[in-house]
Design a protein around this motif. Sequence first.
Motif, PDB file in Angstrom:
ATOM      1  N   GLU A 209      -8.289  -3.463  -9.435  1.00 17.80           N
ATOM      2  CA  GLU A 209      -7.934  -2.200  -8.799  1.00 17.80           C
ATOM      3  C   GLU A 209      -6.453  -2.200  -8.460  1.00 17.80           C
ATOM      4  OE1 GLU A 209     -11.984  -0.748  -6.504  1.00 17.80           O
ATOM      5  OE2 GLU A 209     -10.405  -1.741  -5.363  1.00 17.80           O
ATOM      6  N   THR A 211      -2.864   0.323  -7.066  1.00 19.84           N
ATOM      7  CA  THR A 211      -2.296   1.512  -6.442  1.00 19.84           C
ATOM      8  C   THR A 211      -1.054   1.899  -7.228  1.00 19.84           C
ATOM      9  OG1 THR A 211      -3.117   0.832  -4.284  1.00 19.84           O
ATOM     10  CG2 THR A 211      -1.368   2.475  -4.315  1.00 19.84           C
ATOM     11  N   PRO A 220      -6.796   2.928  -4.097  1.00 17.49           N
ATOM     12  CA  PRO A 220      -6.729   2.150  -5.336  1.00 17.49           C
ATOM     13  C   PRO A 220      -7.552   2.788  -6.450  1.00 17.49           C
ATOM     14  CG  PRO A 220      -8.147   1.069  -3.738  1.00 17.49           C
ATOM     15  CD  PRO A 220      -7.489   2.211  -3.026  1.00 17.49           C
ATOM     16  N   VAL A 221      -7.148   2.508  -7.677  1.00 15.28           N
ATOM     17  CA  VAL A 221      -7.803   3.040  -8.869  1.00 15.28           C
ATOM     18  C   VAL A 221      -8.414   1.871  -9.636  1.00 15.28           C
ATOM     19  CG1 VAL A 221      -7.491   4.340 -10.999  1.00 15.28           C
ATOM     20  CG2 VAL A 221      -6.138   4.921  -8.977  1.00 15.28           C
ATOM     21  N   SER A 222      -9.650   2.038 -10.087  1.00 18.07           N
ATOM     22  CA  SER A 222     -10.391   0.939 -10.725  1.00 18.07           C
ATOM     23  C   SER A 222     -10.396   1.065 -12.245  1.00 18.07           C
ATOM     24  CB  SER A 222     -11.819   0.912 -10.189  1.00 18.07           C
ATOM     25  OG  SER A 222     -12.465   2.144 -10.444  1.00 18.07           O
ATOM     26  N   ASN A 240      -0.779  -4.425  -6.571  1.00 21.22           N
ATOM     27  CA  ASN A 240      -2.105  -5.009  -6.498  1.00 21.22           C
ATOM     28  C   ASN A 240      -2.304  -5.478  -5.067  1.00 21.22           C
ATOM     29  OD1 ASN A 240      -4.489  -6.372  -6.629  1.00 21.22           O
ATOM     30  ND2 ASN A 240      -3.868  -7.834  -8.202  1.00 21.22           N
ATOM     31  N   SER A 242      -5.172  -6.190  -3.785  1.00 26.89           N
ATOM     32  CA  SER A 242      -6.381  -7.004  -3.675  1.00 26.89           C
ATOM     33  C   SER A 242      -6.043  -8.376  -3.096  1.00 26.89           C
ATOM     34  CB  SER A 242      -7.006  -7.178  -5.060  1.00 26.89           C
ATOM     35  OG  SER A 242      -7.937  -8.226  -5.069  1.00 26.89           O
ATOM     36  N   LEU A 247      -4.986  -7.534 -11.264  1.00 28.71           N
ATOM     37  CA  LEU A 247      -4.992  -6.155 -11.758  1.00 28.71           C
ATOM     38  C   LEU A 247      -4.401  -6.167 -13.155  1.00 28.71           C
ATOM     39  CD1 LEU A 247      -4.921  -2.987 -11.653  1.00 28.71           C
ATOM     40  CD2 LEU A 247      -2.684  -3.237 -10.505  1.00 28.71           C
TER      41      LEU A 247
END
Length: 305
Positions: A209, A211, A220-222, A240, A242, A247
């Motif tokens: 994920e 941004t 965030p985009v998956s 990233n 996470s 990512l």
Amino acid sequence: MPENEMLSCVVKEPRLVVRKFLARPQHEGLGAIVRRSIGRFELRYFDPFLVLDEFSVTAPAGFPDHPHRGFETVTYMLQGAMTHEDFEGHKGTIKAGDLQWMTAGRGIVHSEMPAEQGTQKGLQLWINLSSKHKMIEPRYQEVSSKDIAEASKDGIKVRVIAGEALGAKSPVYTRTPTMYLDFTLKPGAHLQQPIPESWNSFVYVLEGEGTFSGKKSSPPVSAHHLLLLGSGGDGLEAWNKSGSKPLRFILVGGEPLGEPLVQYGPFVMNTQEEIDQTVEDFENCVNGFEKAKHWRSEAAIRLDF
């Protein structure tokens, strides 16, 4: 500012995400599954890009003998291997990390079929050709994984399929000026990648994920999402955030052609008259399709297709 100078600059005005799509699975070819994000009803064309598919193929599924005219196909393998054959006698297998950049030009008939057991995965991008290049002779550029330019810095790794990033430059020649970058960001990494200001560009998320869009607070985009980047900015900014997962995404950009477009399946020209002529040429095996009259791929013969 010259393009090579601009590519060495820090991003001052990040492009914003103006549209977002989730690429959902659909059937294509002979039993293959693709996630199509460009070339679907919401986004028929994003000049100069015609199609982006994330494909998943398990034998005997695949893409048996089929024609193309007027554009280029870029196949980038993520997992497994695919064998391609064409009526010019060209045959080869590309494996995970390998690249094939095929210029269909005036005409090609080829097949793309699984070369290994299990599931083969990859990306295929269709890039339009300008009117002056649509009827050139077909051409292949194949680059093995070990020969793809790579660079790493500050938790960021990039594989440079086309264009330039982090000081690494691709040897691939693109008739339609194009950048194609495969980024992996470690947790906490922050990317700034310049994009020529006049080019159209997009992001497609492969894993994890991220941004994007110059706003660190954005949600965030998956994986399997396509993000269209707006015009006006000078590059992409991505994070990233996470705590544990990498990512991975591709960033693709290209110089718009700004020409009329008429598409009929695998044929892409500038006018309806040219499309009609292309269909006639293919049906009669003339004007670039002569060898289609007596050619079948080995894969098609095995499948009795």
